[in-house]
Write a protein that holds these residues in place. Structure first.
Motif, mmCIF file in Angstrom:
data_model
loop_
_atom_site.group_PDB
_atom_site.id
_atom_site.type_symbol
_atom_site.label_atom_id
_atom_site.label_comp_id
_atom_site.label_asym_id
_atom_site.label_seq_id
_atom_site.Cartn_x
_atom_site.Cartn_y
_atom_site.Cartn_z
ATOM 1 N N ALA A 135 -3.842 -8.901 32.606
ATOM 2 C CA ALA A 135 -5.008 -8.820 31.721
ATOM 3 C C ALA A 135 -4.957 -7.507 30.961
ATOM 4 O O ALA A 135 -4.764 -6.457 31.535
ATOM 5 C CB ALA A 135 -6.284 -8.914 32.534
ATOM 6 N N PHE A 136 -5.090 -7.570 29.662
ATOM 7 C CA PHE A 136 -5.034 -6.371 28.838
ATOM 8 C C PHE A 136 -6.392 -5.699 28.730
ATOM 9 O O PHE A 136 -6.491 -4.493 28.730
ATOM 10 C CB PHE A 136 -4.540 -6.716 27.426
ATOM 11 N N ALA A 137 -7.413 -6.491 28.572
ATOM 12 C CA ALA A 137 -8.716 -5.885 28.335
ATOM 13 C C ALA A 137 -9.822 -6.794 28.855
ATOM 14 O O ALA A 137 -9.682 -8.003 28.875
ATOM 15 C CB ALA A 137 -8.910 -5.651 26.848
ATOM 16 N N LEU A 138 -10.865 -6.185 29.242
ATOM 17 C CA LEU A 138 -12.062 -6.933 29.604
ATOM 18 C C LEU A 138 -12.809 -7.257 28.321
ATOM 19 O O LEU A 138 -12.677 -6.547 27.324
ATOM 20 C CB LEU A 138 -12.954 -6.073 30.508
ATOM 21 N N PRO A 139 -13.579 -8.329 28.280
ATOM 22 C CA PRO A 139 -14.330 -8.640 27.074
ATOM 23 C C PRO A 139 -15.168 -7.440 26.642
ATOM 24 O O PRO A 139 -15.815 -6.786 27.446
ATOM 25 C CB PRO A 139 -15.217 -9.810 27.510
ATOM 26 N N GLY A 140 -15.103 -7.129 25.355
ATOM 27 C CA GLY A 140 -15.876 -6.007 24.831
ATOM 28 C C GLY A 140 -15.181 -4.665 24.942
ATOM 29 O O GLY A 140 -15.700 -3.658 24.499
ATOM 30 N N ASP A 141 -13.996 -4.605 25.548
ATOM 31 C CA ASP A 141 -13.259 -3.352 25.682
ATOM 32 C C ASP A 141 -12.359 -3.182 24.465
ATOM 33 O O ASP A 141 -11.254 -3.686 24.424
ATOM 34 C CB ASP A 141 -12.421 -3.361 26.967
ATOM 35 N N SER A 142 -12.839 -2.479 23.441
ATOM 36 C CA SER A 142 -12.121 -2.372 22.170
ATOM 37 C C SER A 142 -11.033 -1.314 22.196
ATOM 38 O O SER A 142 -10.278 -1.187 21.253
ATOM 39 C CB SER A 142 -13.107 -2.071 21.042
ATOM 40 N N GLU A 143 -10.937 -0.519 23.249
ATOM 41 C CA GLU A 143 -9.915 0.527 23.310
ATOM 42 C C GLU A 143 -8.532 -0.062 23.512
ATOM 43 O O GLU A 143 -7.537 0.554 23.169
ATOM 44 C CB GLU A 143 -10.237 1.527 24.419
ATOM 45 N N GLN A 144 -8.443 -1.233 24.098
ATOM 46 C CA GLN A 144 -7.156 -1.864 24.363
ATOM 47 C C GLN A 144 -6.935 -2.992 23.363
ATOM 48 O O GLN A 144 -7.845 -3.733 23.029
ATOM 49 C CB GLN A 144 -7.142 -2.407 25.790
ATOM 50 N N ALA A 145 -5.693 -3.118 22.896
ATOM 51 C CA ALA A 145 -5.376 -4.142 21.902
ATOM 52 C C ALA A 145 -5.525 -5.542 22.489
ATOM 53 O O ALA A 145 -5.084 -5.790 23.609
ATOM 54 C CB ALA A 145 -3.960 -3.945 21.397
ATOM 55 N N PRO A 146 -6.125 -6.445 21.739
ATOM 56 C CA PRO A 146 -6.211 -7.828 22.216
ATOM 57 C C PRO A 146 -4.830 -8.496 22.178
ATOM 58 O O PRO A 146 -3.956 -8.102 21.408
ATOM 59 C CB PRO A 146 -7.173 -8.489 21.230
ATOM 60 N N MET A 147 -4.644 -9.498 22.995
ATOM 61 C CA MET A 147 -3.364 -10.191 23.080
ATOM 62 C C MET A 147 -2.942 -10.739 21.723
ATOM 63 O O MET A 147 -1.757 -10.725 21.393
ATOM 64 C CB MET A 147 -3.445 -11.306 24.125
ATOM 65 N N SER A 148 -3.870 -11.202 20.909
ATOM 66 C CA SER A 148 -3.528 -11.754 19.591
ATOM 67 C C SER A 148 -2.861 -10.701 18.710
ATOM 68 O O SER A 148 -1.918 -11.007 17.966
ATOM 69 C CB SER A 148 -4.771 -12.327 18.902
ATOM 70 N N SER A 149 -3.298 -9.454 18.785
ATOM 71 C CA SER A 149 -2.672 -8.368 18.010
ATOM 72 C C SER A 149 -1.274 -8.072 18.532
ATOM 73 O O SER A 149 -0.344 -7.832 17.755
ATOM 74 C CB SER A 149 -3.524 -7.098 18.069
ATOM 75 N N ILE A 150 -1.115 -8.098 19.834
ATOM 76 C CA ILE A 150 0.202 -7.854 20.438
ATOM 77 C C ILE A 150 1.168 -8.967 20.029
ATOM 78 O O ILE A 150 2.322 -8.701 19.679
ATOM 79 C CB ILE A 150 0.077 -7.739 21.969
ATOM 80 N N GLU A 151 0.693 -10.196 20.036
ATOM 81 C CA GLU A 151 1.545 -11.324 19.650
ATOM 82 C C GLU A 151 2.026 -11.187 18.209
ATOM 83 O O GLU A 151 3.181 -11.506 17.912
ATOM 84 C CB GLU A 151 0.799 -12.645 19.840
ATOM 85 N N ILE A 152 1.173 -10.695 17.310
ATOM 86 C CA ILE A 152 1.562 -10.473 15.913
ATOM 87 C C ILE A 152 2.751 -9.518 15.859
ATOM 88 O O ILE A 152 3.730 -9.753 15.145
ATOM 89 C CB ILE A 152 0.375 -9.913 15.094
ATOM 90 N N CYS A 153 2.683 -8.450 16.619
ATOM 91 C CA CYS A 153 3.759 -7.461 16.641
ATOM 92 C C CYS A 153 5.029 -8.013 17.273
ATOM 93 O O CYS A 153 6.134 -7.774 16.782
ATOM 94 C CB CYS A 153 3.302 -6.200 17.375
ATOM 95 N N VAL A 154 4.894 -8.776 18.350
ATOM 96 C CA VAL A 154 6.055 -9.342 19.042
ATOM 97 C C VAL A 154 6.798 -10.319 18.121
ATOM 98 O O VAL A 154 8.031 -10.346 18.095
ATOM 99 C CB VAL A 154 5.646 -10.005 20.374
#
Length: 111
Positions: free
Chosen positions: A21-40
């Motif tokens: 798990a990357f982030a808890l809901p509402g935790d904006s300090e960590q990148a969401p999985m969708s942003s990571i997927e864009i980069c990958v």
């Protein structure tokens, strides 16, 4: 600002991504999985996966001052046996809150 580290595995045969798990809901300090997927996906378009048995992405992210996240990704390409490293890349990918890539830099590391 807090950093988030996780390992993301990319199966060479397809885009099968698994991670902690990357982030808890509402935790904006960590990148969401969708942003990571864009980069990958962008890494996959530029990195050389020839003769790869598996590819591993180690992700570290932090908030950007403006909006979105800076995502640092170390990509390790393993040979057909799955144990020998044949290539490594270091990527900086900045993504806005609207999932738009603002910056993308990839560099092959010497091994």
């Amino acid at each position: 600002m807090k950093n988030s580290k996780a390992a993301v595995s990319l199966a060479v045969a397809g885009l099968a991504i698994s991670s902690s798990a990357f982030a808890l809901p509402g935790d904006s300090e960590q990148a969401p999985m969708s942003s990571i997927e864009i980069c990958v996906v962008q890494i996959g378009e530029q990195a050389n996966y020839e003769k790869a048995g598996r590819v591993r992405h180690v992700v570290d992210s932090k908030e950007r001052r403006v909006s979105g996240h800076k995502i640092f990704i170390d990509t390790i390409v393993f040979g057909a046996d799955g144990d020998v490293v044949i290539r490594e890349y270091r990527t900086l990918c900045a993504v806005s809150d609207d999932a738009e890539t603002k910056s993308f830099k990839i560099k092959e590391k010497s091994i």
